[in-house]
Design a protein around this motif. Structure first.
Motif, PDB file in Angstrom:
ATOM      1  N   PRO A  80      76.216  83.698  88.135  1.00 19.88           N
ATOM      2  CA  PRO A  80      77.126  84.474  88.981  1.00 19.88           C
ATOM      3  C   PRO A  80      78.575  84.281  88.539  1.00 19.88           C
ATOM      4  O   PRO A  80      78.997  83.166  88.257  1.00 19.88           O
ATOM      5  N   VAL A  81      79.296  85.383  88.454  1.00 16.27           N
ATOM      6  CA  VAL A  81      80.705  85.357  88.060  1.00 16.27           C
ATOM      7  C   VAL A  81      81.523  85.352  89.352  1.00 16.27           C
ATOM      8  O   VAL A  81      81.793  86.395  89.936  1.00 16.27           O
ATOM      9  N   LEU A  82      81.906  84.158  89.810  1.00 15.01           N
ATOM     10  CA  LEU A  82      82.593  84.013  91.083  1.00 15.01           C
ATOM     11  C   LEU A  82      84.107  83.981  90.894  1.00 15.01           C
ATOM     12  O   LEU A  82      84.800  83.097  91.398  1.00 15.01           O
ATOM     13  N   LEU A  83      84.613  84.956  90.184  1.00 10.33           N
ATOM     14  CA  LEU A  83      86.052  85.094  89.962  1.00 10.33           C
ATOM     15  C   LEU A  83      86.555  86.239  90.835  1.00 10.33           C
ATOM     16  O   LEU A  83      86.121  87.384  90.664  1.00 10.33           O
TER      17      LEU A  83
ATOM     18  N   GLY B 265      86.060  95.689 107.248  1.00  7.95           N
ATOM     19  CA  GLY B 265      85.172  96.703 106.685  1.00  7.95           C
ATOM     20  C   GLY B 265      84.989  96.629 105.181  1.00  7.95           C
ATOM     21  O   GLY B 265      84.408  97.528 104.591  1.00  7.95           O
ATOM     22  N   THR B 266      85.464  95.551 104.539  1.00 10.33           N
ATOM     23  CA  THR B 266      85.262  95.388 103.097  1.00 10.33           C
ATOM     24  C   THR B 266      84.656  94.023 102.800  1.00 10.33           C
ATOM     25  O   THR B 266      84.896  93.061 103.512  1.00 10.33           O
ATOM     26  N   ARG B 267      83.864  93.985 101.748  1.00 11.56           N
ATOM     27  CA  ARG B 267      83.247  92.744 101.280  1.00 11.56           C
ATOM     28  C   ARG B 267      83.293  92.706  99.767  1.00 11.56           C
ATOM     29  O   ARG B 267      83.353  93.739  99.109  1.00 11.56           O
ATOM     30  N   ARG B 268      83.259  91.520  99.233  1.00 11.82           N
ATOM     31  CA  ARG B 268      83.271  91.354  97.780  1.00 11.82           C
ATOM     32  C   ARG B 268      81.854  91.200  97.251  1.00 11.82           C
ATOM     33  O   ARG B 268      81.013  90.568  97.867  1.00 11.82           O
ATOM     34  N   GLN B 269      81.627  91.805  96.073  1.00 10.34           N
ATOM     35  CA  GLN B 269      80.359  91.657  95.364  1.00 10.34           C
ATOM     36  C   GLN B 269      80.656  90.978  94.033  1.00 10.34           C
ATOM     37  O   GLN B 269      81.556  91.393  93.302  1.00 10.34           O
ATOM     38  N   TYR B 270      79.882  89.941  93.742  1.00 12.78           N
ATOM     39  CA  TYR B 270      80.039  89.191  92.501  1.00 12.78           C
ATOM     40  C   TYR B 270      78.843  89.469  91.612  1.00 12.78           C
ATOM     41  O   TYR B 270      77.700  89.277  92.011  1.00 12.78           O
ATOM     42  N   ARG B 271      79.106  89.909  90.407  1.00  7.76           N
ATOM     43  CA  ARG B 271      78.053  90.279  89.459  1.00  7.76           C
ATOM     44  C   ARG B 271      77.478  89.029  88.779  1.00  7.76           C
ATOM     45  O   ARG B 271      78.009  87.923  88.918  1.00  7.76           O
ATOM     46  N   PHE B 272      76.414  89.237  88.036  1.00 12.16           N
ATOM     47  CA  PHE B 272      75.804  88.191  87.228  1.00 12.16           C
ATOM     48  C   PHE B 272      76.049  88.510  85.765  1.00 12.16           C
ATOM     49  O   PHE B 272      76.002  89.675  85.359  1.00 12.16           O
ATOM     50  N   ALA B 273      76.304  87.486  84.972  1.00 11.44           N
ATOM     51  CA  ALA B 273      76.421  87.623  83.522  1.00 11.44           C
ATOM     52  C   ALA B 273      75.448  86.622  82.904  1.00 11.44           C
ATOM     53  O   ALA B 273      75.611  85.407  83.095  1.00 11.44           O
TER      54      ALA B 273
ATOM     55  N   ILE C 266      74.603  76.178  98.090  1.00 14.59           N
ATOM     56  CA  ILE C 266      76.000  75.745  98.224  1.00 14.59           C
ATOM     57  C   ILE C 266      77.007  76.765  97.696  1.00 14.59           C
ATOM     58  O   ILE C 266      78.206  76.586  97.891  1.00 14.59           O
ATOM     59  N   LEU C 267      76.538  77.828  97.049  1.00 19.41           N
ATOM     60  CA  LEU C 267      77.465  78.853  96.553  1.00 19.41           C
ATOM     61  C   LEU C 267      78.169  79.533  97.715  1.00 19.41           C
ATOM     62  O   LEU C 267      77.540  79.902  98.708  1.00 19.41           O
ATOM     63  N   ARG C 268      79.474  79.707  97.597  1.00 19.06           N
ATOM     64  CA  ARG C 268      80.288  80.345  98.627  1.00 19.06           C
ATOM     65  C   ARG C 268      81.292  81.284  97.963  1.00 19.06           C
ATOM     66  O   ARG C 268      81.639  81.133  96.803  1.00 19.06           O
ATOM     67  N   CYS C 269      81.775  82.237  98.743  1.00 19.18           N
ATOM     68  CA  CYS C 269      82.817  83.137  98.265  1.00 19.18           C
ATOM     69  C   CYS C 269      84.067  82.311  97.983  1.00 19.18           C
ATOM     70  O   CYS C 269      84.514  81.554  98.851  1.00 19.18           O
ATOM     71  N   PRO C 270      84.656  82.442  96.801  1.00 18.95           N
ATOM     72  CA  PRO C 270      85.861  81.675  96.493  1.00 18.95           C
ATOM     73  C   PRO C 270      87.092  82.155  97.262  1.00 18.95           C
ATOM     74  O   PRO C 270      88.095  81.453  97.325  1.00 18.95           O
ATOM     75  N   VAL C 271      87.020  83.324  97.869  1.00 21.37           N
ATOM     76  CA  VAL C 271      88.153  83.851  98.636  1.00 21.37           C
ATOM     77  C   VAL C 271      88.053  83.425 100.100  1.00 21.37           C
ATOM     78  O   VAL C 271      88.970  82.827 100.651  1.00 21.37           O
ATOM     79  N   GLY C 272      86.941  83.722 100.748  1.00 23.09           N
ATOM     80  CA  GLY C 272      86.785  83.452 102.175  1.00 23.09           C
ATOM     81  C   GLY C 272      86.024  82.184 102.510  1.00 23.09           C
ATOM     82  O   GLY C 272      86.032  81.738 103.645  1.00 23.09           O
TER      83      GLY C 272
END
Length: 77
Positions: free
Chosen positions: A56-59, A44-52, A12-18
Motif C-alpha cells: 500500500p502506498v500510504l502517501l 463527504g470525501t475520503r482518501r483511497q490509497y493504491r497498491f504498488a 495496524i495500518l491507518r490513514c496517515p492524514v486522519g
C-alpha cells in the motif's frame, strides 16, 4: 492486493492524514485500494490509497480523494 498483507500488519495500518482505520475497497477502475473508513479532509470525501506491487502506498500526496454518499463516520456504503 491487500490480501497479501500479513494480518498483524493489516490491523495496524491507518490513514496517515486522519489516523483512522482503512477499509479494503475497489476503485472506479476495479483496482484494490485501501480507503478511509470515515470522512477525511472534508465532509463527504475520503482518501483511497493504491497498491504498488502488493504494497500500500500510504502517501497523502498520492492518495485519490473521492466523494462518498452519506459522509461522516462509518462505512462508505
Amino acid at each position: 492486493m491487500s490480501s497479501t498483507i500479513e494480518p498483524w500488519l493489516r490491523e495496524i495500518l491507518r490513514c496517515p492524514v486522519g489516523g483512522h482505520p482503512l477499509l479494503d475497497e475497489v476503485d472506479a477502475a476495479g483496482e484494490p485500494v485501501l480507503m478511509c473508513d470515515r470522512d477525511c479532509g472534508a465532509p463527504g470525501t475520503r482518501r483511497q490509497y493504491r497498491f504498488a506491487d502488493g504494497i500500500p502506498v500510504l502517501l497523502p500526496e498520492q492518495a485519490a480523494v473521492v466523494a462518498v454518499e452519506g459522509g461522516e463516520d462509518g462505512p462508505a456504503y
